[in-house]
Enzyme design. Sequence first.
Site, mmCIF file in Angstrom:
data_model
loop_
_atom_site.group_PDB
_atom_site.id
_atom_site.type_symbol
_atom_site.label_atom_id
_atom_site.label_comp_id
_atom_site.label_asym_id
_atom_site.label_seq_id
_atom_site.Cartn_x
_atom_site.Cartn_y
_atom_site.Cartn_z
ATOM 1 N N ASP A 169 -2.190 -5.518 33.548
ATOM 2 C CA ASP A 169 -2.220 -6.155 34.327
ATOM 3 C C ASP A 169 -1.530 -6.125 35.490
ATOM 4 O OD1 ASP A 169 -3.665 -8.422 35.999
ATOM 5 O OD2 ASP A 169 -4.561 -9.201 34.499
ATOM 6 N N HIS A 200 -5.947 -5.198 35.177
ATOM 7 C CA HIS A 200 -7.108 -6.135 35.826
ATOM 8 C C HIS A 200 -8.333 -5.677 36.135
ATOM 9 C CE1 HIS A 200 -6.913 -11.239 37.095
ATOM 10 N NE2 HIS A 200 -7.660 -10.043 37.670
#
Length: 231
Positions: A169, A200
Amino acid sequence: MTAMISIPTLDGAMMPAYRATPADTPRAAIVVIQEIFGVNAGIRRKCDTLAEAGYLAIAPDLFWRIEPGIELDPDIAPEMERALELMGHFDQNEGIRDIEAAIRFARDQDGVAKVGAVGYCLGGRLAYMTAARTDVDASVGYYAVGVHGLLGERHAIAKPLMLHIAGEDGFVDKDTQAAMHAGLDDQLKVTLHDYAGEDHGFATEFGKRRSDAAATLADERTAAFFAAHLG
């Protein structure tokens, strides 16, 4: 059936929201908590999918106090910049109160016994806060940002919470992910799932960020989680 509705807030105003209603009596309700891109086509599709599964789904327009009706595309650079700007102006504590208003609305106006919440990105963070600060029956957060700063609230989580963590992420680094595990792995009501190599936004409905295999796995886990805890 889908429609834009208005929900009374805790401070006496009216908040716009998207509602998707199942064909038959709802098995429960789920509040869908937006990313920083507003109640856009992707969030509406999340609601529609939940309605197809038998849930009443409500996505409150949490940016309504800043600018109602925001719909942004993260794949368009100026719109991503606008989304980040909006997040900087967003009052998260006020947002939780607006989510609580949506939970109450579902129970009082739509007459469902149980209400869950699912959120993405900023909404994943808000799903965690909703679990800690409201009486929601079950919550799920996808790639929640900044949860390490909220770990002091973990003991207030009284109902089941599931968090999906993207291993790569760009907004939640490895140290933050480790802090989430250190703070939450021993919490009986909390379940964490890691998705190695995923970034993400991997479960977005549309656009470049989506990763089909990870999104499918996470969504299957979410469906089973809600079936177990909402009915």
